[in-house]
Design an enzyme around this catalytic site. Sequence first.
Site, mmCIF file in Angstrom:
data_model
loop_
_atom_site.group_PDB
_atom_site.id
_atom_site.type_symbol
_atom_site.label_atom_id
_atom_site.label_comp_id
_atom_site.label_asym_id
_atom_site.label_seq_id
_atom_site.Cartn_x
_atom_site.Cartn_y
_atom_site.Cartn_z
ATOM 1 C CB SER A 289 -0.951 -0.069 1.191
ATOM 2 O OG SER A 289 -2.102 0.643 0.894
ATOM 3 C CG HIS B 24 -5.696 -2.593 0.395
ATOM 4 N ND1 HIS B 24 -4.942 -2.140 -0.652
ATOM 5 C CD2 HIS B 24 -5.248 -1.936 1.500
ATOM 6 C CE1 HIS B 24 -4.070 -1.243 -0.210
ATOM 7 N NE2 HIS B 24 -4.237 -1.103 1.090
HETATM 8 C C1 GCU Z 1 -5.405 4.789 1.619
HETATM 9 C C2 GCU Z 1 -4.813 5.548 0.470
HETATM 10 C C3 GCU Z 1 -3.954 4.646 -0.412
HETATM 11 C C4 GCU Z 1 -2.961 3.878 0.413
HETATM 12 C C5 GCU Z 1 -3.646 3.165 1.538
HETATM 13 C C6 GCU Z 1 -2.719 2.488 2.537
HETATM 14 O O1 GCU Z 1 -6.354 3.886 1.159
HETATM 15 O O2 GCU Z 1 -5.862 6.131 -0.246
HETATM 16 O O3 GCU Z 1 -3.273 5.401 -1.391
HETATM 17 O O4 GCU Z 1 -2.245 2.990 -0.400
HETATM 18 O O5 GCU Z 1 -4.390 4.101 2.300
HETATM 19 O O6 GCU Z 1 -1.548 2.787 2.601
HETATM 20 O O7 GCU Z 1 -3.200 1.655 3.296
#
Ligand code: GCU
Length: 410
Positions: free
Chosen positions: A249, A391
């Site tokens: 992420s 995710h």
């Molecule tokens: C949010 C953000 C993402 C990121 C994510 C994370 O969802 O919008 O860009 O990758 O957090 O790091 O968990």
Amino acid sequence: MRHTLRLLAIVFLAISPFPVSGQTNPYELPDPLRMEDGRIVRTRRQWVNERRPELMEMFRSQMFGREPGPAPDLHSEVLEESRDAFGGLATRKQVKISFDKEENYYLILLMYIPNQRKGPVPAFLGANFKGNHATTDDPEVLMPSEEKLATYQPGYVVPERNSNGHRWSYDYILRHGYAVATFCYHDVDPDFHDGFRNGVHQLMDGDNPRDGESWGSIAAWAWGLSRCLDYLDTENAVDSKRVAVIGHSRLGKTALWAGATDQRFALVISNDSGCSGAAIARRKYGETVEAICRSFPHWFCSNYSAYGGKEETMPWDQHELIAMVAPRPVYVASASEDQWADPVGEYYSLVGATSVYNLFGLDGITDRRVPEIESPVVVGRMGHHIRGGEHNVYLYDWERFVSFADRFLK
Ligand code: GCU
């Protein structure tokens, strides 16, 4: 004729007969091999000496900001070490890595090194979100100190032990002969916007005024990864020339930027990195530049927000971040339900970077049909999979990363 071909290519990119959804508007990707002055890069030498620096300059001045040089006084202290981790499978080492003489700025690196080894081993290095203690049920892992916690976001609640353990398949990684090292990203730069007075920005910038190109938090976390690599260079049990940098992420975006800025990393893995990571910005699918700059302005240099809603004006796109890893191996992982990160756009970044790998005489991913869920693809030094589900990072992902690393780091 040229024009027609180009038009066809745009239309082709716009249609998505794919298992993972991702319909977007037509767009045209910048050619990574086209110099700003219009010349086409034809040799590795031109790429290395001219085009790559030009692109790095673009990413630095327009997106992540300019990272500083090494730490003023990097030194380390082993806080704890034991050969008995996981029932004797590994040696656990917890090391305080300080960036300055006074030790006002430091991170705590948690390392596991397989005991069964003949010489220095390859390693995975990645930052974690919730603290080292949250990556495992190992009760010996130190909790964050009060001193450290005082630098985190006001009101920060310390996550429970092992609350993120599913993301770190230590047992599997160690049994496959790799060391693994991690630190909490807040140690390097607490993830909240306080005008860059916290974390290593303060150490490295002092009172220098900031401008549109000043480094943001992703650059700071990537800098922290490089400092860990500096340390690993002094660690005899680990082969610092065989270190894979990995992240999930926002830390996947970070791993990509670390792989770009620090070519000592032998292999680069981004997991669900999405917008401003592996996903093509021009697709404007899921999270957009505007959305990310609104929610997380401190992750980037302030110039980046000018591209919000105007992705087609960006002189670069994210496939060029992948290209920056060339000729080293790169792996992009996605999750099917993680539409916010645009799995299709993440895959297309690999396709878009292939011409640069080709320049090095290496194959790359060229098939525009996005692979089915859990049908991993490895072509040349590029790897990819879309895990079914949310995710996150699971054993399935690590199995793929380890098998990819086995090809290049063993
Ligand atoms: C949010 C953000 C993402 C990121 C994510 C994370 O969802 O919008 O860009 O990758 O957090 O790091 O968990």
